[in-house]
Scaffold this motif. Sequence first.
Motif, PDB file in Angstrom:
ATOM      1  N   ALA A   1      -3.896   0.187   3.069  1.00 35.51           N
ATOM      2  CA  ALA A   1      -3.242  -1.009   2.545  1.00 35.51           C
ATOM      3  C   ALA A   1      -2.104  -1.442   3.461  1.00 35.51           C
ATOM      4  O   ALA A   1      -1.988  -2.621   3.816  1.00 35.51           O
ATOM      5  CB  ALA A   1      -2.722  -0.759   1.130  1.00 35.51           C
TER       6      ALA A   1
ATOM      7  N   ILE B   1       2.802   3.245   0.325  1.00 34.31           N
ATOM      8  CA  ILE B   1       2.368   2.092  -0.479  1.00 34.31           C
ATOM      9  C   ILE B   1       2.573   2.352  -1.979  1.00 34.31           C
ATOM     10  O   ILE B   1       2.915   1.440  -2.733  1.00 34.31           O
ATOM     11  CB  ILE B   1       0.895   1.722  -0.161  1.00 34.31           C
TER      12      ILE B   1
ATOM     13  N   TYR C   1     -10.506  -5.277   4.074  1.00 37.03           N
ATOM     14  CA  TYR C   1     -10.027  -5.814   2.807  1.00 37.03           C
ATOM     15  C   TYR C   1      -9.175  -7.055   3.042  1.00 37.03           C
ATOM     16  O   TYR C   1      -9.008  -7.458   4.168  1.00 37.03           O
ATOM     17  CB  TYR C   1      -9.302  -4.806   1.925  1.00 37.03           C
TER      18      TYR C   1
ATOM     19  N   PRO D   1      -7.799   2.258   0.799  1.00 40.65           N
ATOM     20  CA  PRO D   1      -6.576   3.031   1.026  1.00 40.65           C
ATOM     21  C   PRO D   1      -6.477   4.308   0.190  1.00 40.65           C
ATOM     22  O   PRO D   1      -6.961   4.336  -0.947  1.00 40.65           O
ATOM     23  CB  PRO D   1      -5.452   2.079   0.630  1.00 40.65           C
TER      24      PRO D   1
ATOM     25  N   ARG E   1       5.890   1.265  -3.150  1.00 37.41           N
ATOM     26  CA  ARG E   1       6.045  -0.189  -3.337  1.00 37.41           C
ATOM     27  C   ARG E   1       5.591  -0.587  -4.744  1.00 37.41           C
ATOM     28  O   ARG E   1       6.212  -1.401  -5.423  1.00 37.41           O
ATOM     29  CB  ARG E   1       5.207  -0.961  -2.298  1.00 37.41           C
ATOM     30  N   ILE E   2       4.473   0.015  -5.160  1.00 37.81           N
ATOM     31  CA  ILE E   2       3.948  -0.279  -6.500  1.00 37.81           C
ATOM     32  C   ILE E   2       4.938   0.228  -7.547  1.00 37.81           C
ATOM     33  O   ILE E   2       5.244  -0.459  -8.528  1.00 37.81           O
ATOM     34  CB  ILE E   2       2.547   0.353  -6.677  1.00 37.81           C
TER      35      ILE E   2
ATOM     36  N   PHE F   1       1.388  -5.288  -5.269  1.00 35.12           N
ATOM     37  CA  PHE F   1       2.528  -4.804  -6.052  1.00 35.12           C
ATOM     38  C   PHE F   1       3.424  -5.969  -6.413  1.00 35.12           C
ATOM     39  O   PHE F   1       3.265  -7.057  -5.893  1.00 35.12           O
ATOM     40  CB  PHE F   1       3.331  -3.742  -5.293  1.00 35.12           C
TER      41      PHE F   1
END
Lengths: 356, 230
Positions: free
Chosen positions: A172, A259, B50, A117, A262-263, B230
């Motif tokens: 991702a 994404i 993945y 990603p 989100r992290i 996450f």
Amino acid sequence: MSGKVLMKGNEALAEAAIRNGCIHFFGYPITPQTELAEYMAKRLPKVGGLCLQAESEIAAINMVLGAAASGVRAMTSSSSPGISLKSEGISYMVGSDLPCLICNVQRGGPGLGGIQPSQQDYYQATKANGHGDLHLFVVAPASVQEMVTLVGRAFDVADTYRTPAMILADGALGQMMEPVDFDTALAGKREVPEKTWATCGHEGKRKKNIINSLFINPDELEKSVLEREERYKLIEKNEVLWEEYLVDDADIVIVSYGISARICKSAIEMARAEGIKVGMIRPITLWPYPKAALAKAANTASKFLVVELNMGQMVDDVKVAIDCRRPVSFFGRTGGMLPTADDVLAEIRKLNGGKQ
Amino acid sequence: MFCLQELKNNIIICGHFGCGKTNVAVGLALDMARAGRRLGIVDLDIVNPYFRTADSVPELERAGVDCFIPQFANTNVDIPSLGGEISAVFARQTDDPFYTAIFDVGGDNGAIALRRYRPELEKRGYSMLFVASMYRPLTETAEDAVAGLREIEACSGLHATAFINNSNIGRETSADDIAASLTYTDKICELTSLPCLAVTLHNASYAKQLHSKYPEYNFTVISDSTKKLF
């Protein structure tokens, strides 16, 4: 399909498109978006649609152009290198004022890069997805559920303003699985204008329609570009989307999308537990950009931190949006590497230095 | 716990992509290792770029499970090659007749990767466990799930020997969602004449609750091995 289901982001993009009346898909396989095309290949014949694997990305986008010209909702998808190939066709679609949806499930670049990603195509998506004075309506979902909502929004905006729209996702999001509820997502559909311009056969009852991006006289071309610019102004006025998370009392405001956001959300929760006042503005539309929301946050926050999966692309838009009134730091990983929430937390702590 | 005594030394986990094969394969491998079995897990996935067995290697190795992972798994290239490192598992079985191999196969026609190993698998004997979830869009009905199984069987040249119901909607799964999938389980077993080896779930408290209500099913708790971003 009713109630919640568990879907990969790529599958959800495809199913959402079908639910929004798009039964014409043209694509070419590339990791990490291939499940989208595979899903279309399985589902579209069952609903009377067409999924065509073209001989190349270039062929696929031009098939989208043809289908869109006939007035149907048409879609293509690819990943970074494939989107580069489509750029010419995208520009021709803008020049022809044709709506469509393009999904970019980004992977690492430049060149063939890698299959992991990334968010390295921000510049490409928001500044130069083809030649000429052009913009795409670009949305960046951050969850599989939001992918579903934004596919509908993107088609509606595309049809309303006669412009190509892009879902800018990443590997991702495309590959991960989350619960999805289609019924809720489809609730907010809007009315879109009838496609009176479509080349779908006039049957001798009206003047023929012509879809074209060539203008013999320069003044006509300028007029066409200026008219499109007026529509872009309307999109900037009416279609900006963003999410604010704990911004009101935030000293540090993170700006992140997709994404990465989100992290960052996990990192913010960890930082808040340590008493650090940090929040986030998550642009959902990358073009038009939520400039006003950022400018407002700059009135109260003292620092900005931009987090992206690239070497710093959106960071420029943040600086412009806040008129460089506050320092803007950047943190990113690239080449297919994802930061952890701990990595982002470390950056937040660094910015908070001394105050803790 | 899975009913291990019913399984042959070669255990193939197959199903539609996204049905949870890797979670089942990793869960089964860990169960077997805990039961003292010598075993290896083989990542035969040529479909997923993945979220794959390779993500669980540290946990599996800690539990004493050998990992046979294709050279390019989790790299930056998408080369679906299965090199000699995979065939090594059969050599282990020749040396050790009690050595178990669990094959985690790619979704749908990813099962074509099995065909190459078909002669070995038929010679040595195998259990092929078909995994399905009624909360996955293309296998929502038992009929669609079975159609998918037939495609897998045609690709691989091998035949399913048991069914595992892994119906779930991720972290939002409730005990009722699992209970609602039992009719689906029965229907698949009826259509295929396969026994139901397990109804898998992540939440141990649900297992107790469901077991007292539906004692005829083997509710099996597996851990969620999916990599968290996450």
